[in-house]
Design an enzyme around this catalytic site. Structure first.
Site, mmCIF file in Angstrom:
data_model
loop_
_atom_site.group_PDB
_atom_site.id
_atom_site.type_symbol
_atom_site.label_atom_id
_atom_site.label_comp_id
_atom_site.label_asym_id
_atom_site.label_seq_id
_atom_site.Cartn_x
_atom_site.Cartn_y
_atom_site.Cartn_z
ATOM 1 N N GLN A 175 0.822 -1.219 0.000
ATOM 2 C CA GLN A 175 0.000 0.000 0.000
ATOM 3 C C GLN A 175 0.850 1.260 0.000
ATOM 4 O OE1 GLN A 175 -2.811 -0.232 3.232
ATOM 5 N NE2 GLN A 175 -4.000 -1.868 2.269
ATOM 6 N N GLU A 317 -2.948 -11.995 2.861
ATOM 7 C CA GLU A 317 -4.277 -11.848 3.463
ATOM 8 C C GLU A 317 -5.044 -13.169 3.532
ATOM 9 O OE1 GLU A 317 -6.894 -9.959 -0.078
ATOM 10 O OE2 GLU A 317 -4.860 -9.207 0.163
#
Length: 430
Positions: A175, A317
């Site tokens: 990110q 994730e």
């Protein structure tokens, strides 16, 4: 390695995860991708005209993103299934609530630099421990004045960001790169991001960012490894339909594996940048039959689950649900390359080692992964640590082991507000 985590006392009314007494056979549609929805909202707020975001995910993270962009001046109509975004000049003297959303904490500060005035950022207590300093340092190097290196912090927007080249270490989160790329076309000189450090995790998320930028007509050069260049220029408005969230498919597809049943997730894309698409390969390696058709993705479970040796660096994730499956496998497993997920909603490696061990699993925690060997699991309380992916893991374990309680199933509202009802429906529980 042991990295102890402290679990909060169970909340009143812990959720009794439904136990599957027979093989589960289900077909379902999933809500839209959080990652795509929030990227779409950011770019729509930066565009040269109104955009439509169809089948947007309505969850805590996306509501926080919409609220953050609205606080800076964008007009975002979320009243229907299809959201409309009308950009406007960004204004400062605003407050942004990041909650526990990494995308809000990292993607919105570059936009705040384009505003005029002060923009104050804060969020949930645990979000204050998640890394954001690399983004803030990079923005300073690009000409933005910022007070603070982690939440809470203040961006002093001047109405423009000079931009240019910046070097950062994105080994903590992909990110960090996406945050600069999304706003880069609006910087005076664009942005030229060079990564210097250990390999960037979750590369599919950067590929997702590049793809959605190009869909808005933005020029992106990613031909050189660890370097991304976004040319300055307009961001075209679009009419975009959001794919289903494939990472949220993990617990449902895992149901097929743990019960020997069959689960179909409708509308699975034939081509996608979502990390959840890796489930097809991972579940096949654990013994499942995987079939992708025009209708969707169908997974049929084996008689017993095979152990897995996998590098999940790019798809970290998925670790909580995959680890839950490994704890139920008939052979040893090693999940590696995932040290970075210690900086997610909680220290997921420590949390998984703690909670799986408490239910009887044989788990060794390493610096960058987990080693699991077959163990006899039993009933007990599984702490979610306010983490939606941990709650998903608890639900999967509860389907296979009678008597598992999850202390905070409401954590799933981060990306799947209706999860408990849809989960119970898939298991045929009222």
């Amino acid at each position: 390695m042991t990295n102890a985590v402290t679990a909060e006392p169970p909340r009143a009314g812990a959720w009794a995860a439904p136990y599957a007494r027979t093989p589960v056979h289900a077909e379902l549609s999933l809500p839209g991708s959080k990652s795509l929805t929030n990227r779409a909202l950011v770019l729509a707020s930066l565009a040269s005209g109104p955009s439509v975001v169809r089948r947007a995910l309505r969850s805590r993270d996306t509501s926080l993103m919409a609220g953050a962009l609205a606080a800076l001046g964008a007009d975002i109509d979320t009243s229907g299934d299809d959201w409309t975004v009308t950009p406007a000049a960004f204004v400062g003297d605003a407050r942004v609530d990041c909650g526990l959303a990494g995308t809000v904490t990292r993607f919105v500060p570059p936009i705040a630099g384009l505003a005029r005035g002060e923009v104050a950022f804060d969020g949930d207590p645990h979000m204050r421990n998640r890394p954001v300093g690399e983004v803030l340092s990079a923005l300073r190097a690009l000409g933005v004045r910022i007070d603070g290196d982690r939440l809470p912090f203040v961006v002093h927007g001047s109405g423009a960001v000079p931009g240019g080249q910046v070097v950062l270490d994105a080994s903590g989160s992909s990110q960090f790169v996406s945050a600069l790329l999304l706003a880069g076309a609006r910087f005076d000189r664009g942005v030229d991001v060079l990564h210097d450090g250990k390999p960037v995790p979750s590369q599919p998320h950067i590929e997702m960012t590049v793809a959605i930028l190009r869909s808005h007509g933005v020029e992106v050069d990613d031909a050189e490894p660890d370097r991304w260049r976004v040319a300055p220029g307009p961001i075209a408005p679009v009419d975009l339909t959001i794919e289903p969230d494939l990472s949220n498919a993990a617990p449902f597809l895992a149901l097929a594996a743990v019960t020997g049943g069959s689960v179909t997730v409708r509308d699975w894309p034939k081509a996608t940048t979502q990390a959840g698409d890796a489930l097809r390969d991972l579940l096949a390696r654990m013994g499942c039959t995987v079939d992708l058709t025009d209708r969707g993705l169908t997974v049929t479970g084996p008689g017993t689950i095979s152990g897995l040796d996998a590098d999940l660096h790019d798809v970290g994730e998925l670790t909580p649900v995959v680890a839950a499956l490994c704890a139920l496998a008939d052979g040893p497993s090693y999940l590696r390359g995932i040290g970075h997920i210690r900086g997610h909603e909680t220290d997921r490696l420590a949390a998984l080692a703690t909670e799986l061990t408490a239910l009887g699993a044989d788990v060794v925690e390493h610096a960058d992964g987990l080693e699991l060997r077959p163990g006899r699991l039993h009933a007990g309380l599984f702490h979610a640590y306010a983490d939606h992916r941990m709650a998903h893991a608890g639900a999967v374990l509860g389907a296979a082991v009678e008597g598992v309680l999850v202390d905070d199933v409401d954590a799933t509202s981060k990306t799947f507000p209706d999860f408990p009802r849809v989960w119970a429906s898939a298991l045929g529980v009222s």
